[in-house]
Design a protein around this motif. Structure first.
Motif, PDB file in Angstrom:
ATOM      1  N   ARG A  27     -32.936  19.886  -0.375  1.00 24.61           N
ATOM      2  CA  ARG A  27     -31.622  20.193  -0.965  1.00 24.61           C
ATOM      3  C   ARG A  27     -31.394  21.693  -1.070  1.00 24.61           C
ATOM      4  O   ARG A  27     -30.328  22.199  -0.681  1.00 24.61           O
ATOM      5  CB  ARG A  27     -31.520  19.552  -2.358  1.00 24.61           C
ATOM      6  CG  ARG A  27     -30.296  19.984  -3.160  1.00 24.61           C
ATOM      7  CD  ARG A  27     -30.282  19.379  -4.546  1.00 24.61           C
ATOM      8  NE  ARG A  27     -31.422  19.755  -5.360  1.00 24.61           N
ATOM      9  CZ  ARG A  27     -31.520  20.913  -6.011  1.00 24.61           C
ATOM     10  NH1 ARG A  27     -30.548  21.827  -5.937  1.00 24.61           N
ATOM     11  NH2 ARG A  27     -32.597  21.173  -6.754  1.00 24.61           N
ATOM     12  N   VAL A  28     -32.393  22.416  -1.606  1.00 26.47           N
ATOM     13  CA  VAL A  28     -32.209  23.850  -1.818  1.00 26.47           C
ATOM     14  C   VAL A  28     -32.189  24.608  -0.497  1.00 26.47           C
ATOM     15  O   VAL A  28     -31.365  25.513  -0.302  1.00 26.47           O
ATOM     16  CB  VAL A  28     -33.306  24.398  -2.757  1.00 26.47           C
ATOM     17  CG1 VAL A  28     -33.216  25.915  -2.861  1.00 26.47           C
ATOM     18  CG2 VAL A  28     -33.153  23.773  -4.143  1.00 26.47           C
ATOM     19  N   TYR A  29     -33.054  24.245   0.440  1.00 29.76           N
ATOM     20  CA  TYR A  29     -33.023  24.904   1.753  1.00 29.76           C
ATOM     21  C   TYR A  29     -31.651  24.731   2.400  1.00 29.76           C
ATOM     22  O   TYR A  29     -31.142  25.649   3.057  1.00 29.76           O
ATOM     23  CB  TYR A  29     -34.099  24.337   2.670  1.00 29.76           C
ATOM     24  CG  TYR A  29     -35.495  24.887   2.432  1.00 29.76           C
ATOM     25  CD1 TYR A  29     -35.720  26.260   2.314  1.00 29.76           C
ATOM     26  CD2 TYR A  29     -36.601  24.035   2.373  1.00 29.76           C
ATOM     27  CE1 TYR A  29     -37.000  26.765   2.114  1.00 29.76           C
ATOM     28  CE2 TYR A  29     -37.883  24.529   2.186  1.00 29.76           C
ATOM     29  CZ  TYR A  29     -38.075  25.894   2.057  1.00 29.76           C
ATOM     30  OH  TYR A  29     -39.347  26.395   1.864  1.00 29.76           O
ATOM     31  N   ARG A  30     -31.059  23.550   2.240  1.00 30.52           N
ATOM     32  CA  ARG A  30     -29.743  23.300   2.824  1.00 30.52           C
ATOM     33  C   ARG A  30     -28.700  24.257   2.247  1.00 30.52           C
ATOM     34  O   ARG A  30     -27.735  24.631   2.931  1.00 30.52           O
ATOM     35  CB  ARG A  30     -29.339  21.833   2.576  1.00 30.52           C
ATOM     36  CG  ARG A  30     -27.908  21.480   2.947  1.00 30.52           C
ATOM     37  CD  ARG A  30     -27.535  21.892   4.350  1.00 30.52           C
ATOM     38  NE  ARG A  30     -28.226  21.110   5.363  1.00 30.52           N
ATOM     39  CZ  ARG A  30     -28.392  21.511   6.617  1.00 30.52           C
ATOM     40  NH1 ARG A  30     -27.964  22.703   6.999  1.00 30.52           N
ATOM     41  NH2 ARG A  30     -29.010  20.737   7.488  1.00 30.52           N
ATOM     42  N   GLU A  31     -28.896  24.697   0.998  1.00 32.98           N
ATOM     43  CA  GLU A  31     -27.932  25.585   0.340  1.00 32.98           C
ATOM     44  C   GLU A  31     -28.139  27.056   0.701  1.00 32.98           C
ATOM     45  O   GLU A  31     -27.291  27.897   0.377  1.00 32.98           O
ATOM     46  CB  GLU A  31     -28.044  25.434  -1.189  1.00 32.98           C
ATOM     47  CG  GLU A  31     -27.709  24.031  -1.698  1.00 32.98           C
ATOM     48  CD  GLU A  31     -28.095  23.845  -3.162  1.00 32.98           C
ATOM     49  OE1 GLU A  31     -28.707  24.778  -3.737  1.00 32.98           O
ATOM     50  OE2 GLU A  31     -27.802  22.765  -3.717  1.00 32.98           O
ATOM     51  N   MET A  32     -29.243  27.400   1.351  1.00 34.86           N
ATOM     52  CA  MET A  32     -29.597  28.799   1.606  1.00 34.86           C
ATOM     53  C   MET A  32     -29.051  29.267   2.961  1.00 34.86           C
ATOM     54  O   MET A  32     -29.309  28.646   3.992  1.00 34.86           O
ATOM     55  CB  MET A  32     -31.123  28.967   1.561  1.00 34.86           C
ATOM     56  CG  MET A  32     -31.722  28.710   0.190  1.00 34.86           C
ATOM     57  SD  MET A  32     -33.547  28.599   0.174  1.00 34.86           S
ATOM     58  CE  MET A  32     -34.005  30.228   0.786  1.00 34.86           C
ATOM     59  N   ASP A  33     -28.329  30.376   2.929  1.00 37.09           N
ATOM     60  CA  ASP A  33     -27.756  30.925   4.158  1.00 37.09           C
ATOM     61  C   ASP A  33     -28.803  31.597   5.041  1.00 37.09           C
ATOM     62  O   ASP A  33     -28.569  31.790   6.238  1.00 37.09           O
ATOM     63  CB  ASP A  33     -26.667  31.949   3.823  1.00 37.09           C
ATOM     64  CG  ASP A  33     -25.459  31.317   3.145  1.00 37.09           C
ATOM     65  OD1 ASP A  33     -25.196  30.123   3.411  1.00 37.09           O
ATOM     66  OD2 ASP A  33     -24.787  32.013   2.350  1.00 37.09           O
ATOM     67  N   SER A  34     -29.950  31.961   4.456  1.00 40.14           N
ATOM     68  CA  SER A  34     -30.953  32.735   5.193  1.00 40.14           C
ATOM     69  C   SER A  34     -31.874  31.874   6.047  1.00 40.14           C
ATOM     70  O   SER A  34     -32.729  32.406   6.760  1.00 40.14           O
ATOM     71  CB  SER A  34     -31.803  33.554   4.213  1.00 40.14           C
ATOM     72  OG  SER A  34     -32.477  32.687   3.297  1.00 40.14           O
ATOM     73  N   VAL A  35     -31.733  30.549   5.972  1.00 35.45           N
ATOM     74  CA  VAL A  35     -32.638  29.672   6.701  1.00 35.45           C
ATOM     75  C   VAL A  35     -31.867  28.658   7.530  1.00 35.45           C
ATOM     76  O   VAL A  35     -30.701  28.356   7.275  1.00 35.45           O
ATOM     77  CB  VAL A  35     -33.613  28.926   5.745  1.00 35.45           C
ATOM     78  CG1 VAL A  35     -34.354  29.895   4.849  1.00 35.45           C
ATOM     79  CG2 VAL A  35     -32.887  27.871   4.920  1.00 35.45           C
ATOM     80  N   GLU A  36     -32.574  28.122   8.515  1.00 32.96           N
ATOM     81  CA  GLU A  36     -32.081  26.992   9.294  1.00 32.96           C
ATOM     82  C   GLU A  36     -32.989  25.806   9.001  1.00 32.96           C
ATOM     83  O   GLU A  36     -34.189  25.842   9.310  1.00 32.96           O
ATOM     84  CB  GLU A  36     -32.105  27.313  10.790  1.00 32.96           C
ATOM     85  CG  GLU A  36     -31.711  26.137  11.674  1.00 32.96           C
ATOM     86  CD  GLU A  36     -32.016  26.368  13.138  1.00 32.96           C
ATOM     87  OE1 GLU A  36     -31.905  25.400  13.916  1.00 32.96           O
ATOM     88  OE2 GLU A  36     -32.397  27.507  13.503  1.00 32.96           O
ATOM     89  N   LEU A  37     -32.452  24.778   8.380  1.00 36.36           N
ATOM     90  CA  LEU A  37     -33.229  23.594   8.034  1.00 36.36           C
ATOM     91  C   LEU A  37     -33.356  22.712   9.271  1.00 36.36           C
ATOM     92  O   LEU A  37     -32.385  22.084   9.712  1.00 36.36           O
ATOM     93  CB  LEU A  37     -32.551  22.825   6.892  1.00 36.36           C
ATOM     94  CG  LEU A  37     -33.219  21.541   6.422  1.00 36.36           C
ATOM     95  CD1 LEU A  37     -34.622  21.804   5.899  1.00 36.36           C
ATOM     96  CD2 LEU A  37     -32.363  20.866   5.349  1.00 36.36           C
ATOM     97  N   VAL A  38     -34.574  22.669   9.836  1.00 43.14           N
ATOM     98  CA  VAL A  38     -34.745  21.960  11.104  1.00 43.14           C
ATOM     99  C   VAL A  38     -35.139  20.498  10.920  1.00 43.14           C
ATOM    100  O   VAL A  38     -34.982  19.700  11.845  1.00 43.14           O
ATOM    101  CB  VAL A  38     -35.772  22.665  12.011  1.00 43.14           C
ATOM    102  CG1 VAL A  38     -35.326  24.073  12.318  1.00 43.14           C
ATOM    103  CG2 VAL A  38     -37.169  22.649  11.384  1.00 43.14           C
ATOM    104  N   GLY A  39     -35.652  20.133   9.741  1.00 45.48           N
ATOM    105  CA  GLY A  39     -35.979  18.731   9.581  1.00 45.48           C
ATOM    106  C   GLY A  39     -36.936  18.436   8.452  1.00 45.48           C
ATOM    107  O   GLY A  39     -37.440  19.332   7.770  1.00 45.48           O
ATOM    108  N   VAL A  40     -37.186  17.127   8.268  1.00 43.13           N
ATOM    109  CA  VAL A  40     -38.075  16.644   7.222  1.00 43.13           C
ATOM    110  C   VAL A  40     -39.028  15.625   7.827  1.00 43.13           C
ATOM    111  O   VAL A  40     -38.644  14.816   8.682  1.00 43.13           O
ATOM    112  CB  VAL A  40     -37.267  16.031   6.049  1.00 43.13           C
ATOM    113  CG1 VAL A  40     -36.361  14.904   6.523  1.00 43.13           C
ATOM    114  CG2 VAL A  40     -38.193  15.545   4.946  1.00 43.13           C
TER     115      VAL A  40
END
Length: 333
Positions: A27-40
């Motif tokens: 959830r938090v990674y999804r909110e961060m502009d500095s990262v690309e959430l590639v998966g779980v």
């Protein structure tokens, strides 16, 4: 171009473990502009798919599939698998944040530290309460605190029941005390008992530090109310932290004597979710290649102290003839 080595490119992140902790990381990674959430990633593919769908990312089949797809990984699997999964990721060349406790044993913590050093990787431990605004607020005003009272009480939930309450809840406060006092613990006295599980569900520890500071720490996951508080005393001052409210109060003596006067000051605390602050700090450490504040060494020291608390509890259990429980717990150590 993605990569952790500085610049403005987004850092590619993944989460291994899609339980309660892992879901919050996603959830938090999804909110961060500095990262690309590639998966779980999760062994429970249905749970991984549910998390991925909820936060608009991809369910990845295995840890090995993260090679070349991610730069950094949050590890939120059960504690018993922290070292195995963390070491595998570090050997793959990925920077790792592993949830607390960092490992099931100090020996496994050493394996993680060795893997991070061998591969020149960042290793951060998820002691999220170090990033609580209340803790951040009191750090600048520390003046040799000598007495602490800590209560971390919660109602029962079927979460983290694979570990005793010392490693589930109390370890947060052990880590914070070690950071605030900055001295080794010379004496540990503790008591704890199982209530609803076959693990220790409620525990109290008295710690004495090398410089004379004393801390009384209570942790419970079978209470009727939720309390997250620390109080400590230093010369002419009393400071109260409320982790749940994320604030801190400083009470100072303005005038001593039979009719004393007190000054009250609400300390300035950043309005930040602790997990967001923790993951921001992790990504910053990855970009700058600087040691995080809750690095592997800090995680190991907290784990070692938690082990000493557990040993004291087992010794006390034998003295008061909680024999079957003590024998079973010693077999699990």
């Amino acid at each position: 171009m993605s990569g952790p080595g500085g610049g403005s490119a987004k850092v590619r992140v993944a989460v291994v473990g899609a339980g309660e902790f892992g879901r919050n990381h996603v959830r938090v990674y999804r909110e961060m502009d500095s990262v690309e959430l590639v998966g779980v990633v999760d062994r429970d593919t249905e749970r991984a798919a549910k998390n991925a769908a909820e936060f608009g990312t991809t369910a990845i089949g295995s840890v090995e599939e993260l090679r070349g797809r991610a730069d950094v990984v949050s590890v939120a699997v059960p504690t018993i698998s922290h070292a195995e999964v963390g070491c595998r990721l570090l050997e793959m060349g990925l920077d790792v944040l592993v949830e607390k406790p960092m490992a099931a044993t100090v020996a496994e913590a050493d394996e993680l530290l060795a893997a991070a050093k061998r591969n020149s990787r960042i290793l951060q431990v998820g002691h999220v309460e170090r990033f609580n605004p209340a803790v951040v607020a009191v750090e600048p005003i520390l003046n040799r605190p000598l007495f602490f009272e800590v209560h971390r009480l919660g109602v029962f939930t079927p979460r983290s029941l694979d570990v005793d309450v010392i490693f589930d809840l109390m370890i947060h406060d052990l880590d914070i005390l070690l950071a605030l006092v900055g001295e080794p613990v010379t004496e540990v006295k503790a008591v704890g008992i199982p209530v609803l599980t076959d693990k220790v569900d409620i525990a109290h520890a008295r710690l004495e530090f090398a410089g004379g500071a004393v801390a009384n720490v209570t942790a419970s996951r079978v209470s009727t109310e939720r309390v997250r508080k620390m109080r400590f005393f230093q010369q002419h001052e009393y400071i109260s932290l409320d982790y749940a409210r994320r604030d801190a109060l400083r009470v100072g003596v303005k005038k001593a004597g039979p009719q004393p006067e007190f000054g009250f000051e609400k300390l300035v605390a950043p309005a930040t979710e602790p997990l967001r602050a923790e993951l921001d700090a992790f990504i910053e450490a990855v970009r700058t290649r600087r040691e995080p504040r809750t690095n592997g060494r800090a995680g190991r020291v907290a784990l070692e102290l938690a082990g000493r608390v557990m040993t004291s509890i087992l010794d006390h259990g034998q003295r008061v003839q909680l024999g079957a429980f003590s024998r079973q717990q010693k077999a699990n150590l």
